[in-house]
Design an enzyme around this catalytic site. Structure first.
Site, short mmCIF file in Angstrom:
data_model
loop_
_atom_site.label_atom_id
_atom_site.label_comp_id
_atom_site.label_asym_id
_atom_site.label_seq_id
_atom_site.Cartn_x
_atom_site.Cartn_y
_atom_site.Cartn_z
N GLY A 35 3.15 -1.40 11.69
CA GLY A 35 2.85 0.02 11.64
C GLY A 35 1.37 0.31 11.52
NE ARG A 92 1.65 7.60 11.96
CZ ARG A 92 2.41 8.69 12.00
NH1 ARG A 92 1.89 9.83 12.42
NH2 ARG A 92 3.67 8.63 11.64
CG ASP A 124 13.07 0.75 15.81
OD1 ASP A 124 12.85 0.66 14.58
OD2 ASP A 124 13.86 1.58 16.31
CB SER A 149 5.26 3.92 -2.83
OG SER A 149 5.00 5.22 -3.34
CE1 TYR A 175 7.82 6.43 1.46
CE2 TYR A 175 7.40 6.68 -0.89
CZ TYR A 175 6.97 6.29 0.37
OH TYR A 175 5.72 5.76 0.54
CB ILE A 200 -3.35 6.88 0.43
CG1 ILE A 200 -2.99 5.89 -0.69
CG2 ILE A 200 -4.54 6.39 1.24
CD1 ILE A 200 -4.09 5.63 -1.70
#
Length: 303
Positions: free
Chosen positions: A63, A66, A118, A197, A210, A243
């Site tokens: 990923g 970006r 994917d 995270s 999430y 972030i």
């Protein structure tokens, strides 16, 4: 292929011109010295040596078209690491972003391999890793960064919103670790860093999918560290807070970002480079004795 890593080197600290006379230890000091021995001056690794331990290696960053993934890929390339990365092909814009990152990496004089993949499809992941290793000539670092969010109160969350986040953030990381493990185990050396995270260690409203995925990723990190450690493969995780990426500023309401900034003891949001710097450290020989760790990069948000 690299073998087991040698201990990291460093420079000797400057010595004082005048000799220092130390009094003999007594009391508690004598007890501590008896247990652990006399303290030995340690070398301090120079920053240049951290970068030197990375140069010429090969990294896969998932990923990376970006945001945080892009920053990690560029930081690797700036240290002389050859970079392979995947992206999710959602149309012309996603391909344009990926091509732009590939061009940025090539300007740093490293080999680059990029393909649409994917992470939710295990057969796609297996094919990507094999092709990347063949094209790049090896694999040393894996950074599982690919992730998405589909925020909604759990009583309104759809099956698709739950499944998409779990399959991308958690299953995708598992598929990449499974595909990379044979290469890393065979050479008895490698580093894996999972991008978790702060929400993997504390709850929050509307983030049940999430949070579950990132908490699971932390558990996967520790299990993988235990299983791969005997083959000299370090597995760690970073836990970014808020972030400043385009995705964050476009999708998260300003009042939430303001609260996150106020909660941070440093009084600011992080930048993608803040995460990239820690990831590179964890892949360097300076972190050779760290595994199974979860490092917050949150400005004190969790304190």
């Amino acid at each position: 292929m690299p073998h087991r890593s040698d201990p990291s080197t460093g420079f000797n600290p400057e010595r004082s011109r005048d000799p220092v006379v130390q009094a003999p230890p007594r009391g508690e000091e004598a007890t501590v010295e008896a247990l652990f021995g006399s303290p030995v001056p340690e070398t301090r690794p120079a920053l240049a040596l951290v970068a030197a331990s990375l140069r010429g290696k090969v990294a896969i960053v998932t990923g990376a078209s970006r945001g945080i993934g892009r920053a990690i890929a560029l930081e690797f390339a700036a240290s002389g690491v050859h970079v392979a990365f995947n992206y999710l092909d959602t149309g012309p814009e996603s391909r344009l972003q990926a091509n732009g990152v590939a061009a940025e990496l090539q300007e740093l004089d490293v080999k680059v391999f990029s393909r649409a993949c994917d992470v939710r499809r295990p057969e796609h992941v297996e094919a990507f890793v094999k092709e990347a290793v063949g094209h790049m000539g090896g694999l040393h670092f894996l950074v599982n960064n690919a992730g998405i969010g589909r925020d909604r109160a759990l009583w309104r969350m759809t099956d698709e919103e739950w499944t998409a986040v779990l399959e991308t953030n958690l299953a995708g990381a598992f598929y990449f670790i499974r595909a990379a493990a044979p290469f890393l185990r065979a050479q008895e050396w490698g580093k894996i860093v999972n991008v978790a995270s702060v929400h993997g260690v504390r709850g929050d409203f509307g983030l049940s999918n999430y949070i579950s995925s990132k908490a699971g990723l932390i558990g996967l990190t520790r299990s993988a560290a235990l299983e791969l450690g005997p083959r000299n493969v370090n597995v760690n995780a970073v836990a970014p807070g808020y972030i400043r990426t385009t995705q964050l500023t476009e999708q998260v309401p300003a009042e939430i970002l303001d609260r996150a900034r106020d909660r941070s003891v440093l009084g600011r949001l992080g930048d993608p480079q803040d995460v990239a710097h820690v990831v590179l450290f964890l892949c360097s020989e300076g972190a050779r004795h760290i595994t199974g760790a979860v490092i917050p990069i949150d400005g004190g948000y969790l304190l």
